[in-house]
Design a protein around this motif. Structure first.
Motif, short mmCIF file in Angstrom:
data_model
loop_
_atom_site.label_atom_id
_atom_site.label_comp_id
_atom_site.label_asym_id
_atom_site.label_seq_id
_atom_site.Cartn_x
_atom_site.Cartn_y
_atom_site.Cartn_z
N GLY A 46 0.83 -1.07 0.01
CA GLY A 46 0.05 0.01 0.07
C GLY A 46 0.85 1.22 0.11
O GLY A 46 0.68 2.27 -0.72
N GLU A 47 2.01 1.19 0.72
CA GLU A 47 2.90 2.31 0.93
C GLU A 47 3.50 2.74 -0.51
O GLU A 47 3.65 3.68 -0.97
N VAL A 48 3.84 1.42 -1.10
CA VAL A 48 4.42 1.62 -2.42
C VAL A 48 3.75 2.25 -3.57
O VAL A 48 4.12 2.95 -4.24
N GLU A 49 2.51 1.62 -3.23
CA GLU A 49 1.22 2.15 -4.52
C GLU A 49 1.20 3.80 -4.23
O GLU A 49 0.88 4.39 -5.21
N ILE A 50 1.31 4.15 -3.13
CA ILE A 50 1.11 5.74 -2.87
C ILE A 50 2.03 6.34 -3.50
O ILE A 50 1.75 7.36 -4.19
N ILE A 51 3.37 5.84 -3.67
CA ILE A 51 4.80 6.38 -4.09
C ILE A 51 4.48 6.40 -5.43
O ILE A 51 4.84 7.27 -6.19
N HIS A 52 3.98 5.15 -5.81
CA HIS A 52 3.73 4.85 -7.40
C HIS A 52 3.00 6.14 -8.03
O HIS A 52 3.13 6.55 -8.99
N GLU A 53 1.75 6.19 -7.31
CA GLU A 53 0.82 7.27 -7.78
C GLU A 53 1.23 8.54 -7.77
O GLU A 53 1.14 9.30 -8.76
N ALA A 54 2.15 8.73 -6.84
CA ALA A 54 2.71 10.26 -6.61
C ALA A 54 3.55 10.47 -7.87
O ALA A 54 3.51 11.59 -8.41
N LEU A 55 4.24 9.49 -8.04
CA LEU A 55 5.38 9.67 -9.22
C LEU A 55 4.73 9.86 -10.41
O LEU A 55 5.03 10.78 -11.25
N HIS A 56 3.67 9.09 -10.84
CA HIS A 56 2.92 9.30 -12.08
C HIS A 56 2.22 10.67 -11.94
O HIS A 56 1.99 11.12 -13.10
N ASP A 57 1.62 11.01 -10.81
CA ASP A 57 1.02 12.56 -10.81
C ASP A 57 1.96 13.34 -11.20
O ASP A 57 1.81 14.37 -11.91
N ILE A 58 3.31 13.32 -10.73
CA ILE A 58 4.20 14.41 -10.92
C ILE A 58 4.43 14.48 -12.60
O ILE A 58 4.42 15.49 -13.04
N GLY A 59 4.48 13.20 -13.10
CA GLY A 59 4.75 13.16 -14.53
C GLY A 59 3.37 13.73 -15.38
O GLY A 59 3.61 14.65 -16.15
N ALA A 60 2.55 13.61 -14.97
CA ALA A 60 1.10 14.24 -15.44
C ALA A 60 0.97 15.79 -15.03
O ALA A 60 0.72 16.32 -16.03
N GLN A 61 1.52 16.03 -14.05
CA GLN A 61 1.56 17.68 -13.72
C GLN A 61 2.51 18.22 -14.57
O GLN A 61 2.29 19.15 -15.05
N CYS A 62 3.65 17.65 -14.59
CA CYS A 62 4.74 18.18 -15.45
C CYS A 62 4.48 18.46 -16.89
O CYS A 62 5.20 18.98 -17.72
N ALA A 63 3.62 17.47 -17.37
CA ALA A 63 3.24 17.44 -18.56
C ALA A 63 2.00 18.47 -19.10
O ALA A 63 1.98 19.13 -20.28
N GLU A 64 1.39 19.28 -18.05
CA GLU A 64 0.49 20.50 -18.08
C GLU A 64 1.24 21.67 -18.46
O GLU A 64 2.67 21.94 -18.15
#
Length: 127
Positions: A46-64
């Motif tokens: 669960g903790e790894v999944e939170i970090i996984h999602e955070a990393l992907h959201d950073i990528g999505a935010q930086c694409a904006e």
């Protein structure tokens, strides 16, 4: 001409045979105690999944065009905190074997153009 025909197949064989005999860690290996590939992280899935999602959201935010820098900073906070809580061990992210150090490096690369203020914080956490 002969070298152009012989060398590529021989290089392929030289690379392919060792990788078949030692394919590296599998998802199963990543969660089972110490392995030949190193220790596993004590972080829960669960903790790894939170970090996984955070990393992907950073990528999505930086694409904006106009990324949400506060959201990126919050994700960086989570990633830094995770890396400090679990400095040793491997964990799976996107079919890769990650460590706290590699997670910080990937995060640094992700933010360096869209949220450069975060780079110094990540560099400090890597020390």
């Amino acid at each position: 001409m002969i070298l152009a025909i012989i060398v590529p197949p021989s290089v392929l064989v030289a690379v392919l045979i060792p990788s078949l005999s030692n394919p590296g860690p599998t998802t199963q290996d990543m969660w089972v105690g110490a392995t030949p590939f190193g220790p596993t992280s004590e972080a829960s899935a669960g903790e790894v999944e939170i970090i996984h999602e955070a990393l992907h959201d950073i990528g999505a935010q930086c694409a904006e065009t106009d990324p949400d820098l506060r959201a990126i900073a919050a994700h960086v906070d989570r990633i830094i905190e995770f890396s400090q809580r679990y400095p040793v061990g491997r964990f799976p992210i996107d079919d890769e074997t990650a460590t706290a150090s590699s997670l910080l490096l990937v995060t640094r690369e992700a933010v360096k153009t869209c949220a450069p203020a975060e780079v110094a914080r990540i560099d400090a956490a890597r020390q």
